[in-house]
Design a protein around this motif. Structure first.
Motif, PDB file in Angstrom:
ATOM      1  N   PRO A 111      -1.082   1.862  -6.862  1.00  0.00           N
ATOM      2  CA  PRO A 111      -2.104   1.015  -6.244  1.00  0.00           C
ATOM      3  C   PRO A 111      -3.361   1.821  -5.932  1.00  0.00           C
ATOM      4  CG  PRO A 111      -0.309   1.446  -4.710  1.00  0.00           C
ATOM      5  CD  PRO A 111       0.145   1.946  -6.040  1.00  0.00           C
ATOM      6  N   THR A 112      -4.501   1.142  -5.930  1.00  0.00           N
ATOM      7  CA  THR A 112      -5.764   1.820  -5.652  1.00  0.00           C
ATOM      8  C   THR A 112      -5.944   2.041  -4.162  1.00  0.00           C
ATOM      9  OG1 THR A 112      -7.021  -0.226  -5.403  1.00  0.00           O
ATOM     10  CG2 THR A 112      -6.770   0.647  -7.651  1.00  0.00           C
ATOM     11  N   LEU A 116      -4.582  -0.288  -0.938  1.00  0.00           N
ATOM     12  CA  LEU A 116      -3.788   0.245   0.171  1.00  0.00           C
ATOM     13  C   LEU A 116      -4.507   0.053   1.501  1.00  0.00           C
ATOM     14  CD1 LEU A 116      -2.413   3.530  -1.430  1.00  0.00           C
ATOM     15  CD2 LEU A 116      -1.295   1.302  -1.224  1.00  0.00           C
ATOM     16  N   ARG A 117      -5.824   0.216   1.503  1.00  0.00           N
ATOM     17  CA  ARG A 117      -6.586  -0.003   2.740  1.00  0.00           C
ATOM     18  C   ARG A 117      -6.481  -1.454   3.178  1.00  0.00           C
ATOM     19  NH1 ARG A 117     -10.731   2.264   1.292  1.00  0.00           N
ATOM     20  NH2 ARG A 117     -11.863   0.480   0.406  1.00  0.00           N
ATOM     21  N   ALA A 118      -6.593  -2.379   2.230  1.00  0.00           N
ATOM     22  CA  ALA A 118      -6.474  -3.797   2.565  1.00  0.00           C
ATOM     23  C   ALA A 118      -5.085  -4.118   3.111  1.00  0.00           C
ATOM     24  CB  ALA A 118      -6.772  -4.648   1.332  1.00  0.00           C
ATOM     25  N   TRP A 119      -4.060  -3.496   2.537  1.00  0.00           N
ATOM     26  CA  TRP A 119      -2.703  -3.743   3.027  1.00  0.00           C
ATOM     27  C   TRP A 119      -2.544  -3.223   4.456  1.00  0.00           C
ATOM     28  CZ3 TRP A 119       1.603  -1.562   5.068  1.00  0.00           C
ATOM     29  CH2 TRP A 119       2.770  -2.339   5.029  1.00  0.00           C
ATOM     30  N   PRO A 237       4.986   2.665   6.387  1.00  0.00           N
ATOM     31  CA  PRO A 237       4.136   1.498   6.660  1.00  0.00           C
ATOM     32  C   PRO A 237       2.834   1.850   7.364  1.00  0.00           C
ATOM     33  CG  PRO A 237       6.415   1.087   7.319  1.00  0.00           C
ATOM     34  CD  PRO A 237       6.293   2.552   7.039  1.00  0.00           C
ATOM     35  N   ARG A 238       2.792   3.006   8.024  1.00  0.00           N
ATOM     36  CA  ARG A 238       1.567   3.396   8.740  1.00  0.00           C
ATOM     37  C   ARG A 238       0.459   3.796   7.777  1.00  0.00           C
ATOM     38  NH1 ARG A 238       4.636   7.927  12.133  1.00  0.00           N
ATOM     39  NH2 ARG A 238       5.152   8.377   9.940  1.00  0.00           N
ATOM     40  N   THR A 239       0.826   4.404   6.663  1.00  0.00           N
ATOM     41  CA  THR A 239      -0.163   4.908   5.714  1.00  0.00           C
ATOM     42  C   THR A 239      -0.206   4.090   4.422  1.00  0.00           C
ATOM     43  OG1 THR A 239       1.414   6.407   4.646  1.00  0.00           O
ATOM     44  CG2 THR A 239       0.231   7.243   6.591  1.00  0.00           C
ATOM     45  N   ALA A 240       0.832   3.284   4.187  1.00  0.00           N
ATOM     46  CA  ALA A 240       1.014   2.528   2.933  1.00  0.00           C
ATOM     47  C   ALA A 240       1.273   3.458   1.753  1.00  0.00           C
ATOM     48  CB  ALA A 240      -0.178   1.615   2.641  1.00  0.00           C
ATOM     49  N   GLN A 241       1.624   4.710   2.043  1.00  0.00           N
ATOM     50  CA  GLN A 241       1.894   5.715   1.019  1.00  0.00           C
ATOM     51  C   GLN A 241       3.382   6.082   1.022  1.00  0.00           C
ATOM     52  OE1 GLN A 241      -0.330   7.328  -1.021  1.00  0.00           O
ATOM     53  NE2 GLN A 241      -2.311   6.714  -0.180  1.00  0.00           N
ATOM     54  N   PRO A 242       3.903   6.657  -0.059  1.00  0.00           N
ATOM     55  CA  PRO A 242       5.250   7.228  -0.013  1.00  0.00           C
ATOM     56  C   PRO A 242       5.354   8.264   1.093  1.00  0.00           C
ATOM     57  CG  PRO A 242       4.520   7.047  -2.283  1.00  0.00           C
ATOM     58  CD  PRO A 242       3.325   6.713  -1.424  1.00  0.00           C
ATOM     59  N   ALA A 243       6.467   8.231   1.822  1.00  0.00           N
ATOM     60  CA  ALA A 243       6.665   9.169   2.923  1.00  0.00           C
ATOM     61  C   ALA A 243       6.674  10.603   2.391  1.00  0.00           C
ATOM     62  CB  ALA A 243       7.965   8.852   3.642  1.00  0.00           C
TER      63      ALA A 243
END
Length: 327
Positions: A111-112, A116-119, A237-243
């Motif tokens: 994802p761009t 991710l920012r929108a999520w 979920p805090r960053t929307a990135q893989p841990a």
């Protein structure tokens, strides 16, 4: 040994000393139960969960089977206990990262940054899912259910109950590497291997009656970053990135649902949040191997696990109680 393919993985059941007729009846019921849950819970193959997610995206309330309602109700306090590090409302984010697949490694684009920012700005939460009898609705159309971080724990709990009801007292249930055990009076414990995220076998643990050993890591379901780093399927979920930070987490506990949820939540918490979350969840037996080959472990887990090599200790073992249920 019986093998079943559910939830995108192999489930193995090993029975010791069971009456053949009782064992056959138990295995038939377990097979029917797991296949039913597969049809109800699957996050991307056609299921009740995918039907519910479509209704949420359209802003509609929807009828749900009893098992899905039960998952939602059990997930809410667990999400709150982990301060949102475990949250099964993030299915849309899991899909965006390409993890709704059984084929790894993933080749689809990540994802761009804008996506991710929108999520993050419109992050859905399981606490926003309303239950009205057998109807579910969500306060956020981005809510997409994915119970991957608790489904095997709940299913394992169901399987043990079914085996006990049929008089089976000595069994090992292995759901894709997550293991629960029954040990009859005077029976010997089940020896279970610990997988090394850097390859091979890390060690082993003996499971006693009713215990569950759940683990998660970046060694199976992952994708590669542009720089070649391995990005695991557990998302923060805090960053929307893989841990980041952990390579694997293992939790040993008498409650398979808590063990399942805690393993994923600790992975998200990472090395810096390991002790705080383990204390908050009252985990007596937990262990983390970081992506730098450092070890965080509780005293009770260190007493139960036999390791074949010596990772670098990241501080002394944490005293969170003598038993695996914590204190």
């Amino acid at each position: 040994m019986e093998q079943l393919h559910v939830f995108g993985t192999i489930t193995e059941l090993r029975l010791r000393g069971a009456d053949p007729d009782a064992a056959q009846a138990a295995l038939a019921e377990v097979s029917a139960q797991l296949n039913q849950r597969h049809r109800e819970w699957h996050a991307w193959e056609p299921s009740d969960v995918t039907r519910i997610n479509a209704a949420f995206a359209a802003g509609q309330a929807v009828e749900a089977p009893e098992s899905v309602v039960a998952l939602v109700e059990r997930a809410k306090p667990l999400s709150e206990a982990t301060e949102g590090l475990f949250d099964p409302a993030v299915g849309g984010l899991v899909a965006a990262w390409g993890f709704h697949t059984s084929t790894f490694p993933i080749q689809s684009p990540a994802p761009t940054a804008d996506q991710l920012r929108a999520w993050r700005e419109q992050r859905p939460r399981i606490t926003g899912v309303r239950v009205d009898g057998h109807r579910l609705s969500a306060d956020n159309p981005r809510t997409q259910l994915d119970f991957g971080a608790m489904a095997e724990g709940v299913a394992s709990e169901m399987v043990l109950a079914t085996l006990r009801r049929h008089g089976v007292r000595d069994a090992l249930v292995n759901m894709g590497g997550d293991v629960t055990a029954l040990v009859g009076d005077g029976g010997r414990p089940w020896r279970v291997e610990l997988r090394d995220p850097f390859g091979g076998r890390l060690g082993g643990v003996e499971l006693r009656d009713g215990e569950a050993l759940f683990s998660t890591g970046n060694y199976n379901r992952f994708r590669q970053s542009q720089a070649g780093a391995r990005l695991g399927h557990i998302l923060d979920p805090r960053t929307a990135q893989p841990a980041r930070g952990a390579a694997s987490v293992v939790v040993l506990h008498p409650d398979p649902v808590l063990a399942d949820v805690a393993a994923s939540a600790l992975f998200v918490a990472g090395p810096s949040g390991f002790e705080r979350l383990a204390r908050r969840l009252r985990l007596g037996c937990a262990m983390m191997l970081t992506d730098e080959n450092e070890l965080l472990v509780t005293t009770a887990m260190a007493a139960r696990a036999t390791l074949l090599r010596d990772p670098v200790p990241l501080g002394p073992p944490l005293d969170l109680g003598e038993g695996c249920a914590g204190r």
